[in-house]
Structure formats: C-alpha cells, structure tokens
Design a protein around this motif. Structure first.
Motif, PDB file in Angstrom:
ATOM      1  N   GLY A 312      14.720 -13.266  11.564  1.00 43.65           N
ATOM      2  CA  GLY A 312      14.370 -13.128  10.148  1.00 43.65           C
ATOM      3  C   GLY A 312      13.764 -11.770   9.945  1.00 43.65           C
ATOM      4  O   GLY A 312      14.476 -10.788  10.011  1.00 43.65           O
ATOM      5  N   TYR A 313      12.425 -11.733   9.803  1.00 40.71           N
ATOM      6  CA  TYR A 313      11.781 -10.418   9.705  1.00 40.71           C
ATOM      7  C   TYR A 313      10.346 -10.513  10.188  1.00 40.71           C
ATOM      8  O   TYR A 313       9.772 -11.610  10.213  1.00 40.71           O
ATOM      9  CB  TYR A 313      11.855  -9.857   8.286  1.00 40.71           C
ATOM     10  N   SER A 314       9.801  -9.415  10.604  1.00 41.50           N
ATOM     11  CA  SER A 314       8.396  -9.353  11.015  1.00 41.50           C
ATOM     12  C   SER A 314       7.641  -8.478  10.029  1.00 41.50           C
ATOM     13  O   SER A 314       8.207  -7.572   9.412  1.00 41.50           O
ATOM     14  CB  SER A 314       8.270  -8.729  12.412  1.00 41.50           C
ATOM     15  N   ILE A 315       6.333  -8.841   9.861  1.00 42.41           N
ATOM     16  CA  ILE A 315       5.508  -8.092   8.908  1.00 42.41           C
ATOM     17  C   ILE A 315       4.441  -7.339   9.682  1.00 42.41           C
ATOM     18  O   ILE A 315       3.809  -7.888  10.605  1.00 42.41           O
ATOM     19  CB  ILE A 315       4.879  -9.036   7.875  1.00 42.41           C
ATOM     20  N   PHE A 316       4.248  -6.067   9.332  1.00 42.44           N
ATOM     21  CA  PHE A 316       3.218  -5.236   9.972  1.00 42.44           C
ATOM     22  C   PHE A 316       2.333  -4.621   8.915  1.00 42.44           C
ATOM     23  O   PHE A 316       2.785  -4.330   7.810  1.00 42.44           O
ATOM     24  CB  PHE A 316       3.868  -4.129  10.812  1.00 42.44           C
ATOM     25  N   PHE A 317       1.054  -4.521   9.248  1.00 43.35           N
ATOM     26  CA  PHE A 317       0.100  -3.926   8.303  1.00 43.35           C
ATOM     27  C   PHE A 317      -0.482  -2.656   8.902  1.00 43.35           C
ATOM     28  O   PHE A 317      -0.810  -2.627  10.096  1.00 43.35           O
ATOM     29  CB  PHE A 317      -1.033  -4.903   7.993  1.00 43.35           C
ATOM     30  N   TYR A 318      -0.637  -1.621   8.106  1.00 41.30           N
ATOM     31  CA  TYR A 318      -1.218  -0.346   8.580  1.00 41.30           C
ATOM     32  C   TYR A 318      -2.235   0.138   7.578  1.00 41.30           C
ATOM     33  O   TYR A 318      -2.156  -0.174   6.402  1.00 41.30           O
ATOM     34  CB  TYR A 318      -0.142   0.728   8.738  1.00 41.30           C
ATOM     35  N   CYS A 319      -3.178   0.922   8.091  1.00 36.40           N
ATOM     36  CA  CYS A 319      -4.147   1.603   7.216  1.00 36.40           C
ATOM     37  C   CYS A 319      -4.073   3.111   7.542  1.00 36.40           C
ATOM     38  O   CYS A 319      -4.269   3.525   8.700  1.00 36.40           O
ATOM     39  CB  CYS A 319      -5.567   1.075   7.494  1.00 36.40           C
ATOM     40  N   LYS A 320      -3.716   3.908   6.513  1.00 33.03           N
ATOM     41  CA  LYS A 320      -3.563   5.362   6.717  1.00 33.03           C
ATOM     42  C   LYS A 320      -4.806   6.058   6.157  1.00 33.03           C
ATOM     43  O   LYS A 320      -5.103   5.932   4.963  1.00 33.03           O
ATOM     44  CB  LYS A 320      -2.313   5.850   5.999  1.00 33.03           C
ATOM     45  N   LYS A 321      -5.544   6.747   7.067  1.00 34.52           N
ATOM     46  CA  LYS A 321      -6.784   7.385   6.632  1.00 34.52           C
ATOM     47  C   LYS A 321      -6.930   8.737   7.354  1.00 34.52           C
ATOM     48  O   LYS A 321      -6.769   8.790   8.576  1.00 34.52           O
ATOM     49  CB  LYS A 321      -7.981   6.466   6.980  1.00 34.52           C
ATOM     50  N   ASP A 322      -7.195   9.733   6.564  1.00 34.93           N
ATOM     51  CA  ASP A 322      -7.345  11.087   7.113  1.00 34.93           C
ATOM     52  C   ASP A 322      -6.158  11.456   8.009  1.00 34.93           C
ATOM     53  O   ASP A 322      -6.326  11.958   9.135  1.00 34.93           O
ATOM     54  CB  ASP A 322      -8.658  11.223   7.936  1.00 34.93           C
ATOM     55  N   GLY A 323      -4.956  11.140   7.588  1.00 30.95           N
ATOM     56  CA  GLY A 323      -3.732  11.491   8.297  1.00 30.95           C
ATOM     57  C   GLY A 323      -3.467  10.636   9.517  1.00 30.95           C
ATOM     58  O   GLY A 323      -2.446  10.725  10.164  1.00 30.95           O
ATOM     59  N   LYS A 324      -4.400   9.658   9.778  1.00 28.50           N
ATOM     60  CA  LYS A 324      -4.232   8.784  10.948  1.00 28.50           C
ATOM     61  C   LYS A 324      -3.737   7.410  10.463  1.00 28.50           C
ATOM     62  O   LYS A 324      -4.229   6.883   9.481  1.00 28.50           O
ATOM     63  CB  LYS A 324      -5.581   8.610  11.652  1.00 28.50           C
ATOM     64  N   VAL A 325      -2.757   6.855  11.160  1.00 28.87           N
ATOM     65  CA  VAL A 325      -2.250   5.521  10.779  1.00 28.87           C
ATOM     66  C   VAL A 325      -2.690   4.507  11.859  1.00 28.87           C
ATOM     67  O   VAL A 325      -2.407   4.703  13.050  1.00 28.87           O
ATOM     68  CB  VAL A 325      -0.698   5.540  10.660  1.00 28.87           C
ATOM     69  N   GLU A 326      -3.401   3.481  11.385  1.00 23.55           N
ATOM     70  CA  GLU A 326      -3.903   2.450  12.322  1.00 23.55           C
ATOM     71  C   GLU A 326      -3.290   1.096  11.995  1.00 23.55           C
ATOM     72  O   GLU A 326      -3.145   0.746  10.820  1.00 23.55           O
ATOM     73  CB  GLU A 326      -5.421   2.313  12.187  1.00 23.55           C
ATOM     74  N   SER A 327      -2.963   0.338  13.005  1.00 23.42           N
ATOM     75  CA  SER A 327      -2.456  -1.024  12.754  1.00 23.42           C
ATOM     76  C   SER A 327      -3.632  -1.910  12.330  1.00 23.42           C
ATOM     77  O   SER A 327      -4.738  -1.797  12.884  1.00 23.42           O
ATOM     78  CB  SER A 327      -1.838  -1.591  14.045  1.00 23.42           C
ATOM     79  N   MET A 328      -3.411  -2.693  11.335  1.00 23.61           N
ATOM     80  CA  MET A 328      -4.483  -3.658  10.968  1.00 23.61           C
ATOM     81  C   MET A 328      -3.951  -5.088  10.899  1.00 23.61           C
ATOM     82  O   MET A 328      -4.401  -5.921  10.131  1.00 23.61           O
ATOM     83  CB  MET A 328      -5.182  -3.253   9.668  1.00 23.61           C
ATOM     84  N   ASP A 329      -2.945  -5.379  11.801  1.00 24.71           N
ATOM     85  CA  ASP A 329      -2.396  -6.752  11.886  1.00 24.71           C
ATOM     86  C   ASP A 329      -3.489  -7.772  12.222  1.00 24.71           C
ATOM     87  O   ASP A 329      -3.641  -8.791  11.565  1.00 24.71           O
ATOM     88  CB  ASP A 329      -1.313  -6.811  12.979  1.00 24.71           C
ATOM     89  N   ASN A 330      -4.281  -7.438  13.241  1.00 26.05           N
ATOM     90  CA  ASN A 330      -5.329  -8.394  13.673  1.00 26.05           C
ATOM     91  C   ASN A 330      -6.323  -8.663  12.555  1.00 26.05           C
ATOM     92  O   ASN A 330      -6.694  -9.816  12.304  1.00 26.05           O
ATOM     93  CB  ASN A 330      -6.073  -7.848  14.886  1.00 26.05           C
ATOM     94  N   LYS A 331      -6.758  -7.566  11.901  1.00 27.39           N
ATOM     95  CA  LYS A 331      -7.731  -7.684  10.805  1.00 27.39           C
ATOM     96  C   LYS A 331      -7.192  -8.590   9.712  1.00 27.39           C
ATOM     97  O   LYS A 331      -7.896  -9.460   9.193  1.00 27.39           O
ATOM     98  CB  LYS A 331      -8.021  -6.306  10.211  1.00 27.39           C
ATOM     99  N   MET A 332      -5.879  -8.392   9.365  1.00 25.82           N
ATOM    100  CA  MET A 332      -5.271  -9.163   8.274  1.00 25.82           C
ATOM    101  C   MET A 332      -5.183 -10.652   8.630  1.00 25.82           C
ATOM    102  O   MET A 332      -5.496 -11.517   7.813  1.00 25.82           O
ATOM    103  CB  MET A 332      -3.857  -8.636   7.968  1.00 25.82           C
ATOM    104  N   VAL A 333      -4.771 -10.914   9.886  1.00 28.99           N
ATOM    105  CA  VAL A 333      -4.661 -12.336  10.315  1.00 28.99           C
ATOM    106  C   VAL A 333      -6.038 -12.988  10.267  1.00 28.99           C
ATOM    107  O   VAL A 333      -6.215 -14.065   9.700  1.00 28.99           O
ATOM    108  CB  VAL A 333      -4.056 -12.424  11.738  1.00 28.99           C
ATOM    109  N   LEU A 334      -7.046 -12.297  10.817  1.00 23.30           N
ATOM    110  CA  LEU A 334      -8.401 -12.850  10.845  1.00 23.30           C
ATOM    111  C   LEU A 334      -8.916 -13.083   9.427  1.00 23.30           C
ATOM    112  O   LEU A 334      -9.458 -14.139   9.109  1.00 23.30           O
ATOM    113  CB  LEU A 334      -9.346 -11.895  11.588  1.00 23.30           C
ATOM    114  N   ALA A 335      -8.712 -12.030   8.579  1.00 20.21           N
ATOM    115  CA  ALA A 335      -9.221 -12.159   7.206  1.00 20.21           C
ATOM    116  C   ALA A 335      -8.500 -13.282   6.467  1.00 20.21           C
ATOM    117  O   ALA A 335      -9.128 -14.083   5.780  1.00 20.21           O
ATOM    118  CB  ALA A 335      -9.044 -10.836   6.459  1.00 20.21           C
ATOM    119  N   GLY A 336      -7.158 -13.310   6.649  1.00 19.43           N
ATOM    120  CA  GLY A 336      -6.374 -14.348   5.928  1.00 19.43           C
ATOM    121  C   GLY A 336      -6.764 -15.744   6.370  1.00 19.43           C
ATOM    122  O   GLY A 336      -7.197 -16.568   5.568  1.00 19.43           O
ATOM    123  N   LEU A 337      -6.685 -15.962   7.686  1.00 21.01           N
ATOM    124  CA  LEU A 337      -6.980 -17.315   8.174  1.00 21.01           C
ATOM    125  C   LEU A 337      -8.455 -17.655   7.978  1.00 21.01           C
ATOM    126  O   LEU A 337      -8.815 -18.698   7.471  1.00 21.01           O
ATOM    127  CB  LEU A 337      -6.593 -17.435   9.654  1.00 21.01           C
TER     128      LEU A 337
END
Ligand SMILES: [Zn+2]
Ligand SMILES: [Zn+2]
Ligand SMILES: [Zn+2]
Length: 386
Positions: A312-337
């Motif tokens: 199907g498809y996978s969803i990924f979350f990122y946070c782009k700050k000061d030219g740096k891109v960080e994954s925030m998959d864990n943060k989103m799962v924790l916050a959501g659940l």
C-alpha cells in the motif's frame, strides 16, 4: 317475614307404666297418667327439638300440616302439626289474634270460650321469642295433671264410714276408719279423673328465628376461621417473598462495589483501545489531523510524506529546521497514541467518578429497601407488632 309466625301441635303418647293414652296439651316436663297416676317425664331436649322443628316447618312452609311419630325419652309421640293461625279449641273458629298483645286469655269471638295465652316456659332455649296459645292452664307449673275436681263422698263398703275421696287417692285404697282395703268404683273414679281430650295448642314465634341466627353465626365463624387460615397462608407466602427479596437486595448491595470496579476496569481497557485505534491512528493516517499535531511538535517546517510500497503505502514525518531535516515518526506515533489514550482515559476517569457517586446513591437506596424488608419480615413473623 311477618312479625309473628304460628304453628299448632297436638301430641299424644302412652303411659309407660299402664299403656293408657297420655295427652300432652302444652309444653310440660311432667305429666301424670290419669289411670295409674304415674308421672311421665319429658326432657327439655325433646321439647326444644320439637319446637325448632315446628318453626322450620313454618319457615320452609312446603306443607301446611302433617303428622309424625317421634320416638324420644322412651315414648312414642304421635304428633299432628299445622301452620294454621290459632283456633278456638271448642268451635275451631280463628281466634282474634290482634288481641294477643292484651295478655292473659283470649276470648273466642264466636263461642266465647277462653284460650290461654302465656309465656313459653323459661326452660325453652328461645323462650323469650315464643308464646303458647291454647295450652292447658296448668302448663305454667310445668306439670299437666287432670282437671281439679272436688272430693266426692262415699261410704266404706265394709264399715259404711263416711269417706271423702279426693283425686289424689289411689284406686285401691284403705278405709280411714276400719283400715280395710277397697276398690274405688268406676262411677266415682271416672268423675274424679275425667278423660282429658287431646287438643291442638299453638306456638307463636316472634322475629327472626333464633336457630337461623345461630346457623348464620356458625357460618360466619366458619368463614372467619377460613379467612384466618387464608391470611396465615398469605403471610407465609409474603414472608417467603420478603425473605427472597431481602436476599436479592443484600446481594445487590454486596456486589454493587465490585460491579462498579469491573465497569471501571473495562472502561479503561476500552479507552486505551479506542485511544490507540480511533484517535492515535486517525492522527497518523488522516492528513489534516497529522498536520494539526505535527505543526505543534515541530517549530520548523512540518513535512508529511506518503511513499507507495508493494502492500500500500508508508507514511513518514519530518521536521525541517535551520536547513536540517529530522525524522519525527517516533514523536508523531507517541503523540498520536499517547494523546488519544490520555484523552479518552481522562474522560473515563471523570465518568467513573460520576458512576461511583451514582453507585453509592443506589446502594443507599437499596439499603433502605433492605431495612424496610427486614422490618416487614419481623412484623410478618410476629416478632414485632405493627
Ligand atoms: Zn298409667
Ligand atoms: Zn270458639
Ligand atoms: Zn271402713
């Protein structure tokens, strides 16, 4: 029912000593035989039975007259009864019964003869509701004997002494002068002991028959007795019923706390599941919701990427700050659940408190009902008077 009821009786029997006819011209307990002077004795039971039977004949009224032989007290009574109005003994014309209240004797308006009108002897069970009409006048002394006749003079067959023969002297007697025994001749004997003719005498009954009243009373007592038995039975059933209800209440009270506890536990369980699946997954998979949460978590640029895969498809979350891109998959799962579970659980906690208060209130109500039942049981089982 008329105020008065009338019934007539004509009673004959035989002397148990000599077999001569005995006429019973009124309610008497003793009767002297005209021939042998033996005294016949009749019981009150006989009379009361006869007088009630006559009244029953009147009340039932199926026949206006009849005869019956009754064997009682060692006698065979030949009884002719009728339900007529009192008649003159001499000419059989109706007596003027309207004059009865005058008391004493009633004069026949046809022939002028007198008929006795007297109270019933007091030994009758229902004496005060009865009057006797046309009976022998000496009935009131409770002994009916032959008519009073003056003594007759005769000379002793042996010494020719002048004797006065009275009614009480025996048929074979002794001369008071020469002491010789002699037999009173028929002429004198019959004049001293005139044959009494049987006549019809009447009973006047007044008011509701006492035997009916007694019968009704007996029926009433029977009914009461039956009602009491029914009541006892009903109380027993009620007691059983109350005992059962008491047990149900006590169990309900005992179990109400545990029931609340299990409801709360299942509620939290459901809250966690719903928090994960309904809210947590929605935050991850529904893009506008993801954005709302993601923008709060990332103080730079929030990026959501859907990458197609074989399944199907996978969803990924990122946070782009000061030219740096960080994954925030864990943060989103924790916050959501975590957010979903936290929200539903706090709602459930509030609900549980409300449920607890309601459970307490209900328990108090049940306790009051139980106390009431316990009191009812005590009353029904006779421990406490109402
Ligand atoms: Zn006799
Ligand atoms: Zn008459
Ligand atoms: Zn003599």
């Amino acid at each position: 029912m008329n105020r008065y009821r009338y019934g007539g009786l004509k009673i004959l029997t035989n002397c148990s000593q000599c077999g001569s006819p005995l006429v019973i011209n009124g309610p008497v307990l003793k009767q002297q035989c005209n021939s042998c002077q033996n005294e016949a004795v009749f019981s009150k039971k006989f009379w009361n039975g006869l007088i009630v039977q006559l009244d029953k004949n009147i009340v039932e009224g199926s026949k206006s007259k009849g005869t019956s032989d009754i064997v009682y007290d060692g006698f065979t009574f030949k009884i002719s009864w009728n339900l007529f109005s009192p008649e003159c003994n001499k000419c059989k014309s109706l007596l003027p019964i309207d004059d009865f209240s005058l008391g004493g004797a009633i004069r026949c308006s046809n022939c002028g003869d007198f008929s006795e009108f007297m109270d019933a002897p007091s030994w009758f069970n229902y004496a005060d509701t009865m009057k006797i009409i046309g009976a022998d006048s000496n009935v009131q002394q409770n002994i009916s004997s032959f008519e009073q006749v003056n003594p007759i003079s005769m000379n002793c067959p042996n010494c020719a002494g002048a004797l006065k023969i009275s009614q009480s002297i025996k048929r074979v007697t002794n001369c008071e002068f020469c002491s010789s025994e002699f037999y009173i001749p028929d002429v004198i004997w019959n004049r001293l002991h005139p044959v009494t003719v049987a006549r019809t005498w009447f009973v006047r009954y007044e008011g509701k028959p006492q035997w009916i009243i007694e019968m009704e009373k007996r029926n009433e007592e029977q009914k009461l007795k039956y009602a009491r038995i029914l009541q006892k039975k009903r109380e027993k059933v009620l007691l059983k019923d109350n005992e059962r209800q008491k047990d149900i209440l006590a169990t309900e009270i005992k179990e109400s706390g545990a029931k609340w506890k299990s409801t709360v536990i299942w509620g939290y369980f459901a809250s966690v599941l719903a928090g994960i699946f309904a809210i947590g997954f929605a935050i991850i998979f529904i893009s506008p919701l993801s954005k709302m949460v993601g923008e709060k978590l990332c103080d730079g640029e929030y990026i959501r990427k859907s990458v197609p895969t074989r399944k199907g498809y996978s969803i990924f979350f990122y946070c782009k700050k000061d030219g740096k891109v960080e994954s925030m998959d864990n943060k989103m799962v924790l916050a959501g659940l975590g957010g979903g579970v936290g929200l539903l659980c706090s709602i459930w906690t509030l609900t549980s408190i409300v449920l607890f208060i309601r459970m307490k209130k209900k328990r108090q109500l049940l306790q009051e009902q139980l106390n009431q039942k316990l009191l009812e049981i005590d009353v029904n089982s006779g421990k406490v008077k109402n």
